[in-house]
Design a protein around this motif. Sequence first.
Motif, PDB file in Angstrom:
ATOM      1  N   GLU A  54       0.862  -1.188   0.000  1.00 20.98           N
ATOM      2  CA  GLU A  54       0.000   0.000   0.000  1.00 20.98           C
ATOM      3  C   GLU A  54       0.893   1.231   0.000  1.00 20.98           C
ATOM      4  O   GLU A  54       1.835   1.331   0.796  1.00 20.98           O
ATOM      5  CB  GLU A  54      -0.924  -0.023   1.224  1.00 20.98           C
ATOM      6  N   LEU A  55       0.621   2.170  -0.900  1.00 20.12           N
ATOM      7  CA  LEU A  55       1.468   3.356  -1.035  1.00 20.12           C
ATOM      8  C   LEU A  55       1.031   4.449  -0.059  1.00 20.12           C
ATOM      9  O   LEU A  55      -0.133   4.496   0.354  1.00 20.12           O
ATOM     10  CB  LEU A  55       1.389   3.882  -2.472  1.00 20.12           C
ATOM     11  N   PRO A  56       1.939   5.347   0.283  1.00 18.26           N
ATOM     12  CA  PRO A  56       1.569   6.478   1.138  1.00 18.26           C
ATOM     13  C   PRO A  56       0.436   7.287   0.501  1.00 18.26           C
ATOM     14  O   PRO A  56       0.392   7.421  -0.730  1.00 18.26           O
ATOM     15  CB  PRO A  56       2.847   7.319   1.210  1.00 18.26           C
ATOM     16  N   THR A  57      -0.454   7.815   1.301  1.00 16.55           N
ATOM     17  CA  THR A  57      -1.578   8.592   0.763  1.00 16.55           C
ATOM     18  C   THR A  57      -1.275  10.088   0.737  1.00 16.55           C
ATOM     19  O   THR A  57      -2.103  10.879   0.297  1.00 16.55           O
ATOM     20  CB  THR A  57      -2.852   8.339   1.586  1.00 16.55           C
ATOM     21  N   ASP A  58      -0.088  10.463   1.214  1.00 19.36           N
ATOM     22  CA  ASP A  58       0.306  11.871   1.200  1.00 19.36           C
ATOM     23  C   ASP A  58       1.553  12.070   0.356  1.00 19.36           C
ATOM     24  O   ASP A  58       2.387  11.174   0.235  1.00 19.36           O
ATOM     25  CB  ASP A  58       0.582  12.361   2.628  1.00 19.36           C
ATOM     26  N   GLY A  59       1.648  13.270  -0.216  1.00 19.93           N
ATOM     27  CA  GLY A  59       2.828  13.597  -1.010  1.00 19.93           C
ATOM     28  C   GLY A  59       2.855  15.079  -1.295  1.00 19.93           C
ATOM     29  O   GLY A  59       2.101  15.860  -0.695  1.00 19.93           O
ATOM     30  N   HIS A 112      -3.063  15.126  -1.021  1.00 17.69           N
ATOM     31  CA  HIS A 112      -3.606  13.951  -0.335  1.00 17.69           C
ATOM     32  C   HIS A 112      -4.466  13.148  -1.305  1.00 17.69           C
ATOM     33  O   HIS A 112      -5.188  13.715  -2.120  1.00 17.69           O
ATOM     34  CB  HIS A 112      -4.435  14.400   0.878  1.00 17.69           C
ATOM     35  N   LEU A 113      -4.382  11.831  -1.190  1.00 12.27           N
ATOM     36  CA  LEU A 113      -5.127  10.936  -2.083  1.00 12.27           C
ATOM     37  C   LEU A 113      -6.621  10.980  -1.781  1.00 12.27           C
ATOM     38  O   LEU A 113      -7.025  10.930  -0.611  1.00 12.27           O
ATOM     39  CB  LEU A 113      -4.608   9.505  -1.910  1.00 12.27           C
ATOM     40  N   ALA A 131      -7.390  10.224  -7.327  1.00  8.30           N
ATOM     41  CA  ALA A 131      -6.944  11.577  -7.674  1.00  8.30           C
ATOM     42  C   ALA A 131      -6.205  12.140  -6.468  1.00  8.30           C
ATOM     43  O   ALA A 131      -6.255  11.562  -5.373  1.00  8.30           O
ATOM     44  CB  ALA A 131      -8.138  12.459  -8.028  1.00  8.30           C
ATOM     45  N   PHE A 132      -5.507  13.229  -6.665  1.00  6.93           N
ATOM     46  CA  PHE A 132      -4.900  13.919  -5.528  1.00  6.93           C
ATOM     47  C   PHE A 132      -5.501  15.318  -5.410  1.00  6.93           C
ATOM     48  O   PHE A 132      -5.781  15.982  -6.416  1.00  6.93           O
ATOM     49  CB  PHE A 132      -3.378  13.991  -5.667  1.00  6.93           C
ATOM     50  N   ALA A 133      -5.706  15.726  -4.181  1.00  8.67           N
ATOM     51  CA  ALA A 133      -6.270  17.036  -3.863  1.00  8.67           C
ATOM     52  C   ALA A 133      -5.310  17.768  -2.923  1.00  8.67           C
ATOM     53  O   ALA A 133      -4.542  17.122  -2.198  1.00  8.67           O
ATOM     54  CB  ALA A 133      -7.623  16.864  -3.177  1.00  8.67           C
ATOM     55  N   PRO A 134      -5.351  19.098  -2.926  1.00 10.83           N
ATOM     56  CA  PRO A 134      -4.571  19.825  -1.916  1.00 10.83           C
ATOM     57  C   PRO A 134      -4.905  19.280  -0.527  1.00 10.83           C
ATOM     58  O   PRO A 134      -6.056  18.967  -0.242  1.00 10.83           O
ATOM     59  CB  PRO A 134      -5.037  21.271  -2.094  1.00 10.83           C
ATOM     60  N   ALA A 135      -3.866  19.142   0.314  1.00  9.62           N
ATOM     61  CA  ALA A 135      -4.037  18.434   1.579  1.00  9.62           C
ATOM     62  C   ALA A 135      -4.917  19.173   2.566  1.00  9.62           C
ATOM     63  O   ALA A 135      -5.467  18.571   3.473  1.00  9.62           O
ATOM     64  CB  ALA A 135      -2.673  18.157   2.194  1.00  9.62           C
TER      65      ALA A 135
END
Lengths: 144, 374
Positions: A54-59, A112-113, A131-135
């Motif tokens: 499982e990959l990190p959900t933050d970046g 954030h995912l 998708a990714f959204a601003p955290a």
Amino acid sequence: MTAATRPLTEGMFRDRADRSIVLIGGYSPSSGRTHFPRLAACPYTGADDVEEVELPTDGTLWGWTAVTARPPGYDGEVPFGFGVVELSDGLRVITRLTVADPGALAFGQPMHLVADTLQTDEDGTAVVTYAFAPASGDPHGSAA
Amino acid sequence: MDVSITGIGLHPFGRFDGVTVTDMGVTAVRAALAEAGNPRFQAAFCATVYSGVAAGHKVLGALGLTGVPIVNVEAGCASGGAALMLAAHSIANGQYDTVLVFGMEKMPKGIIRSSFFEPWREQGGLAVTPAYFALRAQRLMRESGVTKEHLARVCVKNRANGADNPNAMYQKPTTAEDVLASRVVCEPLHLHMLCSPNEGAAAVVLQKSERGDGAVRIAAAALRSHLPGSVLGEATPMSGIDDTGITPPSSLAADAAYEEAGMGPTDLDVVECQDTDAARELLGYEELRLCERGGSAALLESGATEPGGRLPVNPSGGLLAKGEPLGASALGQVVEITQQLRGTAGPRQVAGAGAGLAHTVGRGANAAVVILKR
């Protein structure tokens, strides 16, 4: 009542109990490399020892643009955000972005995912993608 | 290597309703063979991506020239470079004396749909080619100090060059204001910063060099693919790692070509490089080692790559003026460089050009670098 949903493609992400999602990557112990989406063999060495991870959900945001005209084979909304997010473990992932205004995003901003509805099939089934959204703040709004 | 270019031929690049891809191939092949004196060739290599089964056979069949081995070659935007590499080395290795190389394409209109991508990538909006170009352009802007004005300047330069090329799709010059006023396709790329997929054909005849024949020679023909790990390379995986240490395929091909030719970038007088979008040309400056990494904006600003500069780039107008018929693209560059080295490029002539490089890179990833010298 919740309408039926289906993922864009199987095996790329899974739902968690709190309705969030997590991306499923592949990890090869012999190469020490992670990739996404998970493949049968490590794309760096060809090793067949790939394990699910499982990959990190933050970046952080590494690249971004918006697609302004509907591309062939795509039935979702335009414009839509598109870019690369560098996950907290260093892996850079191609992704849809919830923000379609490039001017509202900035290099390195926390992301954030999220699950995002891509389109609705003729039978009413919602097609869900990652998708990714601003955290922080409004996922479709401007950067702080 | 002792391989000469003894004939060149083109079908103009543009849109030609009612003309088949076979027709275009026939036009280019006929011209190249005629210029070479219609020699008997022992093999033919045909570059194309979208032309279907046995496309090269159809062209040579229309001319009564079958019987020899005909190999159809697909390597994305670098298909023509791949075909030329196979042909040149087959002569250099002694297999053949005379080989025909040609390429042609009749591209679908609009954003190129590619079987390279899985259907779910298209459905998810993750297969949009100009969006990948945009991310690469943005990175170049961030890391090399390139601005939108630099991107516009590349377009102005190449469109001005194309105005002198009767085989280009766009033969009108443009201005930076017009480029920047065209609609944004994918920020930072505006419509006029992207080349048009189109139609056309090109052909060259290669022959074992005779001493003192005075012909333009192939000094190197290299083809390379990508190394794993670069998320924004032409291979476009869905993920990658920090790729600052990963040599891109264009640099791999360029390094191989420089070594094969026994030459370096400072020995070049003229370059044709892949300008699918305006930023791709600037990235090419860096990847082909025409400048140091991060130095592409400065090289452009210096005027070196303009006509009359130290190293003119894309005197033909590049893909931005000619458009990009995939299979014909690389061989179109080779035709241009050949004319430059023969001194027959007319108003586009780079004075005294003695060595030139042609570069294509695209889906696969594939990158081809061909070096010609007089």
